[in-house]
Design a protein around this motif. Structure first.
Motif, mmCIF file in Angstrom:
data_model
loop_
_atom_site.group_PDB
_atom_site.id
_atom_site.type_symbol
_atom_site.label_atom_id
_atom_site.label_comp_id
_atom_site.label_asym_id
_atom_site.label_seq_id
_atom_site.Cartn_x
_atom_site.Cartn_y
_atom_site.Cartn_z
ATOM 1 N N GLU A 70 89.900 33.945 77.932
ATOM 2 C CA GLU A 70 90.410 32.582 77.892
ATOM 3 C C GLU A 70 90.526 32.085 76.455
ATOM 4 O OE1 GLU A 70 88.831 30.478 81.887
ATOM 5 O OE2 GLU A 70 87.258 30.951 80.422
ATOM 6 N N ASP A 137 84.372 31.241 72.090
ATOM 7 C CA ASP A 137 83.316 31.400 73.086
ATOM 8 C C ASP A 137 83.215 30.114 73.896
ATOM 9 O OD1 ASP A 137 81.345 32.599 74.518
ATOM 10 O OD2 ASP A 137 79.810 32.519 72.945
ATOM 11 N N ARG A 138 82.687 30.240 75.114
ATOM 12 C CA ARG A 138 82.474 29.052 75.952
ATOM 13 C C ARG A 138 81.140 28.428 75.592
ATOM 14 N NH1 ARG A 138 84.752 26.621 79.947
ATOM 15 N NH2 ARG A 138 86.313 28.281 80.177
ATOM 16 N N TRP A 175 90.214 24.386 77.556
ATOM 17 C CA TRP A 175 89.859 25.253 78.675
ATOM 18 C C TRP A 175 88.468 24.904 79.198
ATOM 19 C CZ3 TRP A 175 93.870 27.139 80.802
ATOM 20 C CH2 TRP A 175 95.017 27.319 79.998
ATOM 21 N N TRP A 176 88.416 23.608 79.631
ATOM 22 C CA TRP A 176 87.168 23.004 80.071
ATOM 23 C C TRP A 176 86.760 23.455 81.463
ATOM 24 C CZ3 TRP A 176 87.878 20.338 84.533
ATOM 25 C CH2 TRP A 176 89.186 19.891 84.810
ATOM 26 N N GLU A 177 85.464 23.352 81.729
ATOM 27 C CA GLU A 177 84.882 23.528 83.060
ATOM 28 C C GLU A 177 83.850 22.417 83.250
ATOM 29 O OE1 GLU A 177 83.228 27.394 83.646
ATOM 30 O OE2 GLU A 177 85.171 28.430 83.608
ATOM 31 N N LYS A 208 87.661 23.467 87.237
ATOM 32 C CA LYS A 208 88.129 24.273 86.098
ATOM 33 C C LYS A 208 89.566 23.894 85.789
ATOM 34 C CE LYS A 208 88.414 29.120 84.613
ATOM 35 N NZ LYS A 208 87.400 29.045 83.544
ATOM 36 N N THR A 241 81.728 22.298 79.743
ATOM 37 C CA THR A 241 81.844 23.385 78.763
ATOM 38 C C THR A 241 83.291 23.504 78.321
ATOM 39 O OG1 THR A 241 82.221 25.109 80.429
ATOM 40 C CG2 THR A 241 79.923 24.658 79.803
ATOM 41 N N GLU A 242 83.489 24.102 77.141
ATOM 42 C CA GLU A 242 84.833 24.326 76.616
ATOM 43 C C GLU A 242 84.859 25.651 75.870
ATOM 44 O OE1 GLU A 242 86.013 21.649 73.484
ATOM 45 O OE2 GLU A 242 83.926 21.350 72.860
ATOM 46 N N VAL A 243 86.045 26.202 75.666
ATOM 47 C CA VAL A 243 86.220 27.420 74.882
ATOM 48 C C VAL A 243 86.757 27.010 73.522
ATOM 49 C CG1 VAL A 243 87.368 29.653 74.693
ATOM 50 C CG2 VAL A 243 86.663 28.793 76.938
#
Length: 678
Positions: A70, A137-138, A175-177, A208, A241-243
């Protein structure tokens, strides 16, 4: 001679602080292609075309793992040029000024067994990257966002709800979760275009981002869903979280070194010589013999560019800012040119620290020598100004320099251990040891000096009648080191204090060996060598590159000469080199790389090549009533051989004022006669 300048000293210690990641890497034998292979992905770097000072670069990232990659981002050890006209990617810069390349959104994710490609033009290219690694990285976002639950409508136990996820910062959330606990059960995501949902069980869900995978700065995204409630709908224990780019990402130094070594080996595939890379115990390389860059070196600029391919091996961060040109030297006897660079730190010269690049005149790199030192965060503001120094000492040429040291140059050099034979040999031998007191790296000089002292002790133990000449080679001259009686040679009874006290002078140019060779020729011409005695001539050469000269070839023609070469680098093939190597072979000499076992090799070589001279046709009459006796060894002047048991050496039984003067006058140091007993 160069003018000596008054220098202000800054003492510097070398510190290495490296985070190791143990990442495998492979380099293609094609110098236009490099493959970086990692655990779950690979990166292929290819030079499609080269036109002038510009290259067309194409990068392919392949997902070799089982999970989606991702929001890919790539960190380089260096772009090695200016990136322009990039497609399918963008050059981004972190808050700390770190440049990297990342996706453009539509190609952010890479499915397993799939690839994405991008490319760019590289202007004023200087080399090929030693490392390209993913740097995203996440991570958990601890602050900078809010999450609000709203009930839009409800009927019975069912309801339509929405979670408004707001970004309260000036940077995007990528690219959040979003994960949370709830007291309801989600039955459908009504904004599936915005997000997908994962039921983790027990009322725990993860939304997501899909199409709206990026929440813009100071903006929000609405996540709609239908659910069955159990009381008033609530969410808690939220986590986002994010990338993102990881500032702490460290490109593994050891991996870079292995990559650069592999690149050197790949560049020399098909070459007549195997490349030789010599390094200190701390892993910093000080000599490379062989092609080390695909850059064609034709001037100082291209020589500097060539160093980018091995800069990590040399401990150099950026050759353009860490080095400054100090001119070049075109060989008069070989088809090569040497380019000299001095180390600088904050634009201040680092005293005695330099890098030398050697290239064929057609541009192909041949070798390099370096004593570059890594300097970390020192204060370069002097306590007194240059004008104050000039006033205090009455000089007008003061300059600021950094004096540095490191652990491998200040550590004491241990004396080599030599296994000697258990018996002595009265054979006469003359030995010449040529070594450089002017050079690039002081540790090499100390190693040579230790070898000479250990070797001399071993030789005199086994061959008490040996003479050892130690010839100190300077920048453009040579001098024999003297014993306490001012002799040009040492004997078993001599003190070798002059060798012990020999000092090193930093010298970055090529050393002229011709004066040293001429000194040895003069020993023979002036009858200083003993006649009919084997002469072992050993040259210990620190500098790499070509060798061979008319004086050198004349020296090997000395009667009884056994010529050998010890080198810290490869000997390249040219007419002179071939002749000298041939002479070495013809005279039972040796040509090897210098290492810790060199002293033992020289000692064994001497022992294995003792050559007795032909008997001298001379009659000596000493007296009457003598008794003939067959000798097992030749009699030597002042020798210790004893062919009977009468308590006197053979020489003591023959010695007389007449015989000694005759012996000296005729330069006879060995004579085969019948021993007499009075």
């Amino acid at each position: 001679m160069r003018k000596k300048l008054l220098s202000l000293s800054l003492i510097v210690a070398m510190i290495f602080n490296i985070a190791l990641m143990n990442i495998p890497l492979a380099v293609s034998a094609d110098e236009n292609e490099v493959a970086f292979d990692y655990e779950n992905y690979s990166i292929d770097y290819a030079v499609d075309t080269t036109y002038g000072n510009t290259q067309a670069i194409q990068i392919t990232i392949t997902n070799t793992g089982d999970e989606i990659i991702e929001n890919w981002m790539l960190a380089y050890d260096d772009f090695y040029g200016e990136v322009s006209e990039i497609w399918n990617g963008i050059v981004a810069t972190t808050e700390n000024g770190k440049d990297y390349i990342r996706n453009v959104g539509y190609n952010a994710n890479i499915q397993p067994d799939s690839s994405v490609s991008f490319g760019y033009s590289l202007i004023d290219f200087t080399g090929t990257p030693s490392s390209i690694i993913m740097c995203q990285d996440r991570v958990t976002k601890e602050s900078g966002y809010t999450a609000e639950l709203n009930v839009v409508s409800e009927w019975g136990t069912a309801f339509n709800g929405e979670i408004i996820l707001s970004n309260t910062t000036d940077n995007p959330i990528e690219w959040w979760e979003f994960t949370f606990d709830s007291n309801f059960t989600i039955t459908e995501v009504t904004t599936s275009w915005a997000a997908s949902v994962v039921d983790n069980g027990d009322g725990n869900y993860t939304f997501k981002g899909t199409y709206t995978g990026i929440v813009a700065p100071n903006s929000n995204v609405t996540l709609g869903f239908q659910a069955i409630k159990n009381g008033t709908p609530e969410i808690d224990n939220t986590s986002l979280t994010e990338v993102k780019f990881i500032e702490e990402t460290e490109i593994d130094i050891e991996t870079l070194k292995e990559a650069e070594k592999a690149n050197v080996e790949a560049l020399n595939v098909g070459s007549e010589y195997t490349p030789e890379i010599l390094e200190h115990e701390n892993g910093i390389v000080y000599s490379i013999d062989g092609k080390f860059s695909s850059i064609l070196v034709t001037d100082e600029i291209s020589a500097l560019q060539a160093l980018y391919n091995v800069k990590t091996l040399l401990g150099i961060s950026n050759p353009s800012t860490d080095l400054i040109s100090d001119g070049n030297y075109e060989s008069e006897i070989g088809d090569f040119t040497s380019y000299f660079f001095n180390q600088i730190y904050n634009n201040i010269p680092v005293y005695g620290r330099s890098v030398t690049v050697v290239a064929m005149n057609d541009g192909e790199t041949l070798s390099l020598d370096s004593n570059f030192i890594n300097i970390v965060d020192i204060n370069t503001i002097p306590l007194v100004t240059i004008s104050e120094i000039e006033t205090e000492y009455g000089v007008d040429n003061a300059t600021l320099s950094i004096y540095s040291f490191d652990e491998y140059e200040t550590a004491p050099v241990s004396m080599p251990t030599i296994e000697t034979t258990s018996t002595t040999d009265d054979s006469l031998i003359d030995i010449v040891l040529m070594f450089q007191v002017y050079g690039h790296v002081e540790s090499s000089f100390e190693e040579q000096k230790a070898m000479i002292l250990s070797l001399s002790e071993a030789v005199f133990t086994t061959f008490p009648n040996a003479r050892i000449y130690v010839l100190a080679v300077e920048d453009d001259g040579a001098e024999f080191l003297k014993d306490e009686d001012d002799n040009d040679f040492f004997t078993a009874e001599s003190s070798m204090v002059s060798v012990e006290n020999a000092s090193f002078t930093q010298y970055d140019d090529y050393t002229n060996w011709n004066p040293a060779f001429q000194k040895i020729i003069d020993l023979d011409t002036n009858n200083s060598f003993r006649e009919n005695v084997p002469k072992y001539l050993y040259r210990i050469a620190y500098s790499s590159g070509f060798f061979g000269s008319p004086n050198q070839l004349d020296m090997t023609d000395i009667p009884g000469a056994i010529y050998s070469e010890f080198r810290y680098g490869l000997v390249y093939d040219d007419n002179f080199a071939a002749k000298v190597l041939g002479v070495s072979i013809d005279t039972n000499g040796i040509c090897i790389m210098y290492d810790n076992n060199s002293a033992q090799i020289v000692y064994d070589h001497i022992c294995d090549n003792i050559q007795y001279v032909e008997p001298i046709d001379t009659q000596i009459r000493l007296g009457l009533n003598w008794e003939n006796l067959n000798l097992s060894t030749p009699i030597t002047m002042g020798g210790t051989s004893d062919n009977d048991d009468d308590g006197l050496t053979d020489w003591e039984e023959l010695d007389s004022e007449f015989l000694s003067s005759y012996w000296e006058e005729n330069k006879y140091d060995v004579i085969f006669v019948k021993k007499t007993r009075l």
